[in-house]
Design an enzyme around this catalytic site. Sequence first.
Site, PDB file in Angstrom:
ATOM      1  N   LYS A 127     -69.910   1.350  47.394  1.00 12.47           N
ATOM      2  CA  LYS A 127     -70.491   1.494  46.052  1.00 12.47           C
ATOM      3  C   LYS A 127     -69.529   1.959  44.955  1.00 12.47           C
ATOM      4  CE  LYS A 127     -74.537   3.591  47.267  1.00 12.47           C
ATOM      5  NZ  LYS A 127     -75.998   3.784  47.306  1.00 12.47           N
ATOM      6  N   GLU A 197     -74.492  10.119  49.033  1.00 12.09           N
ATOM      7  CA  GLU A 197     -73.576   9.465  48.081  1.00 12.09           C
ATOM      8  C   GLU A 197     -74.195   9.426  46.684  1.00 12.09           C
ATOM      9  OE1 GLU A 197     -71.750   5.808  49.525  1.00 12.09           O
ATOM     10  OE2 GLU A 197     -71.751   6.643  51.545  1.00 12.09           O
ATOM     11  N   HIS A 201     -73.207  11.452  42.594  1.00 13.10           N
ATOM     12  CA  HIS A 201     -73.123  10.919  41.223  1.00 13.10           C
ATOM     13  C   HIS A 201     -73.825  11.811  40.207  1.00 13.10           C
ATOM     14  CE1 HIS A 201     -71.477   6.896  42.053  1.00 13.10           C
ATOM     15  NE2 HIS A 201     -72.177   6.920  43.162  1.00 13.10           N
TER      16      HIS A 201
HETATM   17  P1  NAD Z   1     -76.799   6.570  57.429  1.00  4.54           P
HETATM   18  O1  NAD Z   1     -76.424   7.968  57.099  1.00  4.54           O
HETATM   19  O2  NAD Z   1     -78.251   6.270  57.652  1.00  4.54           O
HETATM   20  O3  NAD Z   1     -76.017   6.073  58.729  1.00  4.54           O
HETATM   21  C1  NAD Z   1     -74.637   6.174  58.851  1.00  4.54           C
HETATM   22  C2  NAD Z   1     -74.244   5.705  60.254  1.00  4.54           C
HETATM   23  O4  NAD Z   1     -72.817   5.701  60.334  1.00  4.54           O
HETATM   24  C3  NAD Z   1     -74.742   6.589  61.394  1.00  4.54           C
HETATM   25  O5  NAD Z   1     -75.164   5.768  62.463  1.00  4.54           O
HETATM   26  C4  NAD Z   1     -73.505   7.366  61.827  1.00  4.54           C
HETATM   27  O6  NAD Z   1     -73.517   7.733  63.185  1.00  4.54           O
HETATM   28  C5  NAD Z   1     -72.429   6.330  61.549  1.00  4.54           C
HETATM   29  N1  NAD Z   1     -71.101   6.915  61.379  1.00  4.54           N
HETATM   30  C6  NAD Z   1     -70.744   7.962  60.603  1.00  4.54           C
HETATM   31  N2  NAD Z   1     -69.429   8.221  60.764  1.00  4.54           N
HETATM   32  C7  NAD Z   1     -68.958   7.323  61.667  1.00  4.54           C
HETATM   33  C8  NAD Z   1     -67.687   7.100  62.265  1.00  4.54           C
HETATM   34  N3  NAD Z   1     -66.638   7.843  61.958  1.00  4.54           N
HETATM   35  N4  NAD Z   1     -67.578   6.097  63.172  1.00  4.54           N
HETATM   36  C9  NAD Z   1     -68.639   5.336  63.502  1.00  4.54           C
HETATM   37  N5  NAD Z   1     -69.866   5.490  62.965  1.00  4.54           N
HETATM   38  C10 NAD Z   1     -70.023   6.489  62.069  1.00  4.54           C
HETATM   39  O7  NAD Z   1     -76.182   5.618  56.290  1.00  4.54           O
HETATM   40  P2  NAD Z   1     -76.947   4.585  55.356  1.00  4.54           P
HETATM   41  O8  NAD Z   1     -77.864   5.357  54.444  1.00  4.54           O
HETATM   42  O9  NAD Z   1     -77.482   3.459  56.172  1.00  4.54           O
HETATM   43  O10 NAD Z   1     -75.763   4.053  54.395  1.00  4.54           O
HETATM   44  C11 NAD Z   1     -74.662   3.314  54.846  1.00  4.54           C
HETATM   45  C12 NAD Z   1     -73.787   2.898  53.659  1.00  4.54           C
HETATM   46  O11 NAD Z   1     -74.421   1.879  52.904  1.00  4.54           O
HETATM   47  C13 NAD Z   1     -73.488   4.022  52.658  1.00  4.54           C
HETATM   48  O12 NAD Z   1     -72.096   4.064  52.407  1.00  4.54           O
HETATM   49  C14 NAD Z   1     -74.236   3.627  51.424  1.00  4.54           C
HETATM   50  O13 NAD Z   1     -73.614   4.026  50.226  1.00  4.54           O
HETATM   51  C15 NAD Z   1     -74.211   2.117  51.530  1.00  4.54           C
HETATM   52  N6  NAD Z   1     -75.268   1.516  50.717  1.00  4.54           N
HETATM   53  C16 NAD Z   1     -74.931   0.518  49.854  1.00  4.54           C
HETATM   54  C17 NAD Z   1     -75.891  -0.065  49.036  1.00  4.54           C
HETATM   55  C18 NAD Z   1     -75.537  -1.173  48.084  1.00  4.54           C
HETATM   56  O14 NAD Z   1     -76.418  -1.715  47.461  1.00  4.54           O
HETATM   57  N7  NAD Z   1     -74.279  -1.554  47.946  1.00  4.54           N
HETATM   58  C19 NAD Z   1     -77.208   0.369  49.102  1.00  4.54           C
HETATM   59  C20 NAD Z   1     -77.541   1.359  50.010  1.00  4.54           C
HETATM   60  C21 NAD Z   1     -76.559   1.930  50.805  1.00  4.54           C
END
Ligand code: NAD
Length: 334
Positions: A127, A197, A201
């Site tokens: 993002k 995240e 902001h």
């Molecule tokens: P979450 O917190 O629900 O899950 C994160 C996952 O990553 C967990 O399974 C955790 O165990 C794993 N993880 C963490 N560190 C790790 C490592 N070192 N090695 C392996 N796995 C690891 O996360 P989420 O809410 O699903 O979000 C994921 C990403 O998606 C975020 O960065 C968020 O900003 C992004 N996102 C983007 C958009 C968009 O529109 N572009 C929208 C929503 C979320």
Amino acid sequence: MNTQPTNQPIRVGVLGFGGLGQAAAKLLSSKGEMFLVAAADQQGYAYSTEGLNTQECIKTYQSQGSVGYLEPVGRLSNNSIQDLIATTQPVDGYFLALPNLPNDFIPSVAQEFIKSGWRGVLVDAIKRTSAVEQLLSMKDELQAAGITYMSGCGATPGLLTAAAALAAQSYAEIHKVEITFGVGIANWEAYRATVREDIGHMPGYSVETARAMTDAEVEALLDKTNGVLTLENMEHADDVMLEFAGICSRDRVTVGGVVDTRNAKKPLSTNVQVTGRTFEGKISTHTFTLGDETSMAANVCGPAFGYLKAGRQLHQRGIYGIFTAAEIMPQFVK
Ligand code: NAD
């Protein structure tokens, strides 16, 4: 080698198995052109050449905390991504559904892939502007490594940035791109990284302070705001992506939104408004609005795999390096 004939389904790995990673796995289970062969979280990974069973992965993750416990294909590891890559099992493309905490975490994962000698497609839904800039600066290394990296391919950045790039075609000059998102999630624990995240902001917070917050501190903050986060003038990579694609300068792009962490209903309709001047001198605004029934997961994971398919086609043509959602049209995955 990781390549296989074009008519074969694409072997997909999902890194990060939280809210978006699990949604990505569910979405893949209904597709014929792609299937899930690998999944990794913070404590382990699982790999199966025949394909992982989505329901079993999710059940194992939710009950035991890691896909590494999945019998017989799971492995526990504190370096799950490196260890998964080191197995050299064939994976055509990975969706990085990982938290970008700290702000250089996803670029560091890209470095791991470059070092490993793996060749294929990487897709992120990252993002922050500064994070995409780090990745863009890795273009030559990605190219030399034979990796096609698709960046900013979620909803925003992603679907809405691509819509802005398309809408821009009516104009001779783009004056303003205004992205406003509404997200409704029933509980914040389902998307911890996304919520952290977003907190980063808010005025008075940064990526680092948000990352350091305990779950109890996040809950206390959400209690104060009745579960609602209101975000304005966010550092969102839609700006650098539209600038990089030659559409408008980044100062013409604004992103803000409202996230309700206690209600699956969206607090407002997600939209992008693109204002410009036509070649005849008329000023007008195109608006693209997402249906309120579509979830964040649908609007992130759908485009991410659409871009993975597009990236795969580029990769098969020997086109490597880094591309963003504003430059390439996603392909529809059947
Ligand atoms: P979450 O917190 O629900 O899950 C994160 C996952 O990553 C967990 O399974 C955790 O165990 C794993 N993880 C963490 N560190 C790790 C490592 N070192 N090695 C392996 N796995 C690891 O996360 P989420 O809410 O699903 O979000 C994921 C990403 O998606 C975020 O960065 C968020 O900003 C992004 N996102 C983007 C958009 C968009 O529109 N572009 C929208 C929503 C979320």
